[in-house]
Design a protein around this motif. Structure first.
Motif, mmCIF file in Angstrom:
data_model
loop_
_atom_site.group_PDB
_atom_site.id
_atom_site.type_symbol
_atom_site.label_atom_id
_atom_site.label_comp_id
_atom_site.label_asym_id
_atom_site.label_seq_id
_atom_site.Cartn_x
_atom_site.Cartn_y
_atom_site.Cartn_z
ATOM 1 N N VAL A 157 29.393 52.578 -37.368
ATOM 2 C CA VAL A 157 29.377 54.324 -37.699
ATOM 3 C C VAL A 157 28.149 54.911 -37.292
ATOM 4 C CG1 VAL A 157 28.931 55.705 -40.013
ATOM 5 C CG2 VAL A 157 30.566 53.982 -40.077
ATOM 6 N N ALA A 158 27.086 54.341 -37.141
ATOM 7 C CA ALA A 158 25.705 55.114 -36.938
ATOM 8 C C ALA A 158 25.820 55.071 -35.596
ATOM 9 C CB ALA A 158 24.546 54.085 -37.225
ATOM 10 N N LEU A 159 26.409 54.362 -34.660
ATOM 11 C CA LEU A 159 26.537 54.377 -32.979
ATOM 12 C C LEU A 159 27.531 55.312 -32.887
ATOM 13 C CD1 LEU A 159 26.359 50.497 -32.172
ATOM 14 C CD2 LEU A 159 24.679 52.237 -31.398
ATOM 15 N N ALA A 160 28.215 55.680 -33.556
ATOM 16 C CA ALA A 160 29.576 56.519 -33.401
ATOM 17 C C ALA A 160 28.959 57.894 -33.581
ATOM 18 C CB ALA A 160 30.867 56.470 -34.275
ATOM 19 N N ASP A 161 28.243 57.978 -34.869
ATOM 20 C CA ASP A 161 27.571 59.253 -35.214
ATOM 21 C C ASP A 161 26.669 59.696 -34.071
ATOM 22 O OD1 ASP A 161 28.912 59.362 -37.502
ATOM 23 O OD2 ASP A 161 27.411 58.830 -38.738
ATOM 24 N N TYR A 162 25.760 58.778 -33.468
ATOM 25 C CA TYR A 162 24.824 59.012 -32.370
ATOM 26 C C TYR A 162 25.535 59.535 -30.999
ATOM 27 C CZ TYR A 162 21.245 58.081 -28.877
ATOM 28 O OH TYR A 162 20.378 58.527 -27.879
ATOM 29 N N ASP A 163 26.867 58.998 -30.822
ATOM 30 C CA ASP A 163 27.555 59.573 -29.799
ATOM 31 C C ASP A 163 28.038 60.953 -29.784
ATOM 32 O OD1 ASP A 163 27.223 56.952 -28.212
ATOM 33 O OD2 ASP A 163 29.246 56.297 -28.735
ATOM 34 N N VAL A 164 28.213 61.172 -30.990
ATOM 35 C CA VAL A 164 28.756 62.566 -31.386
ATOM 36 C C VAL A 164 27.530 63.516 -31.177
ATOM 37 C CG1 VAL A 164 29.482 64.274 -32.819
ATOM 38 C CG2 VAL A 164 30.542 61.971 -32.652
ATOM 39 N N LEU A 165 26.259 63.038 -31.543
ATOM 40 C CA LEU A 165 24.945 64.044 -31.524
ATOM 41 C C LEU A 165 24.672 63.933 -29.956
ATOM 42 C CD1 LEU A 165 22.931 62.642 -34.502
ATOM 43 C CD2 LEU A 165 24.082 65.047 -34.172
#
Length: 418
Positions: free
Chosen positions: A407-415
């Motif tokens: 989840v953290a990595l996916a959210d970072y990708d979005v940012l």
């Protein structure tokens, strides 16, 4: 005698100087080469290789998802009579991707740049072969369809499939209403979004099938791309509806188990306080400070347990993990076994919830998030299959951490994309 020694020295000393100098230069060259291979430039080049490999893995993973859709659509429309090339390609691609994910995950910051480049290139080679196999299989399948299937039969089968799926799916609105009546909105906010997704995706599938029916009167235009989009929308609706059902089941189960989870967590805290008495002063003080923090957080969770049961069970699982880490080796084997048995149900539920939340996010993210999610699935399966409660608990906690990382990595990708 002195003349003999002098003659020997005249030959030996220069030789020693030459060989010694050569050895020193060789050592220096080897040191310089190793340093260059670990230099910032070498690491940057290796990271570029790793990034390119991650992009290739994302492409393969997306193609596998499309291939899964093609196989399902083929089975639904043509009753398993289509060529088996798609199914063979899917099986091969799944193996390649799963193995590559495991290797890609091991390429950490401490991996030698040479190893990063070598493994990355190996993964890309196998990935390219799998992608080519998928493309050949899809081409073969498309050719078979042009020869054996009419547009009218495709549309009729797709419409029937859509009707059956609508009948099979539980009503997301009814489940959502029950959740809203009993628990805090924080418990079911994601379920609300998933319910809206399910309704809109199914409506889109029906619109696409109608559009395909309109196109069918033109023999020069293929209906397959539109039917594939319709199948994709049906899949999205089905997945979203299942997530609503899973969230409803998880919250309902948590509500029934929350009192027992609180009692188990309190018992674990008492055992930890008892174990503290046998420790050295410094270690006892360190453990005591951590246990006081855990108790304060546990009391906060208890205060809202019956309005937010799933969040409470999740929080208690994390607190049990902290208690175990704080205790370290201070417990006996029997205590560890007893603690694992009581902590396992809550941790499994928390891990399942975390994976469910990570699934849609990772599907839109890069390779790192997808790799973590795949590891979470493997760890959860290992936890369910383990005979020893301690091993099962360790695997469930790994699954939880990997899902949270996804989840953290996916959210970072979005940012970073924004």
């Amino acid at each position: 005698m002195s003349e003999v020694l002098g003659a020997i020295g005249a030959w030996v000393v220069p030789g020693l100087v030459v060989f010694g100098t050569a050895a020193a230069l060789s050592t220096l060259a080897i040191w310089a080469l190793r340093r260059r291979r670990r230099s910032p430039r070498a690491r940057a080049a290796a990271e570029q290789e790793r990034t390119a490999t991650g992009s290739a893995l994302v492409r393969l993973d997306d193609m596998i998802e499309e291939l899964d859709l093609d196989v399902d659509l083929s089975g639904a429309l043509y009753d398993g009579t289509a060529p088996a090339a798609l199914r063979r390609a899917r099986m091969t691609a799944h193996h390649v991707r799963d193995d590559a994910f495991a290797e890609f995950r091991d390429l950490g910051a401490d991996t030698h740049p040479d190893d990063v480049r070598r493994v990355s290139r190996s993964i890309r080679t196998r990935t390219d072969v799998a992608i080519a196999s998928i493309e050949r299989a899809r081409s073969e399948h498309d050719e078979w369809m042009r020869s054996h299937v009419t547009a009218a039969s495709q549309i009729a089968a797709a419409r029937d499939r859509c009707r059956r799926l609508r009948a099979e799916l539980a009503d997301p609105a009814a489940l959502l209403a029950e959740l809203a009546a009993r628990w805090d909105r924080t418990e079911w906010a994601e379920a609300e979004r998933d319910a809206a997704t399910a309704v809109s995706a199914l409506a889109q599938a029906e619109r696409l099938i109608d559009e395909a029916a309109t196109r069918a009167s033109d023999p020069t235009r293929s209906t397959l791309p539109i039917l594939a989009e319709a199948e994709r929308a049906v899949r999205e609706a089905s997945s979203a509806a299942r997530r609503v059902e899973e969230r409803h089941r998880l919250i309902t189960d948590a509500a029934g188990a929350v009192d027992g989870e609180i009692a188990s967590a309190r018992a674990a805290l008492r055992h930890a306080l008892t174990a503290r008495e046998g420790l050295e002063t410094a270690e006892s003080e360190r453990l005591g400070a951590e246990l006081r923090n855990v108790e304060a957080e546990m009391s906060g969770l208890e205060a809202r347990a019956h309005r937010a049961p799933a969040a409470t069970v999740d929080g208690l699982a994390c607190l049990r993990d902290r208690i175990d880490l704080a205790l370290g080796d201070a417990r006996t084997a029997a205590q560890r076994l007893r603690g694992a048995r009581t902590a396992l149900p809550g941790t499994l539920a928390t891990a399942r919830d975390a994976i469910s939340r990570a699934q849609p996010r990772a599907a839109r993210a890069g390779a790192d998030a997808r790799v973590r999610l795949a590891a979470a699935h493997r760890d959860l399966a290992a936890a369910r299959g383990a005979d020893n409660p301690v091993d099962a608990l360790d695997a469930a906690r790994r699954a939880l951490r990997n899902a949270e990382d996804a989840v953290a990595l996916a959210d970072y990708d979005v940012l970073t994309k924004d």
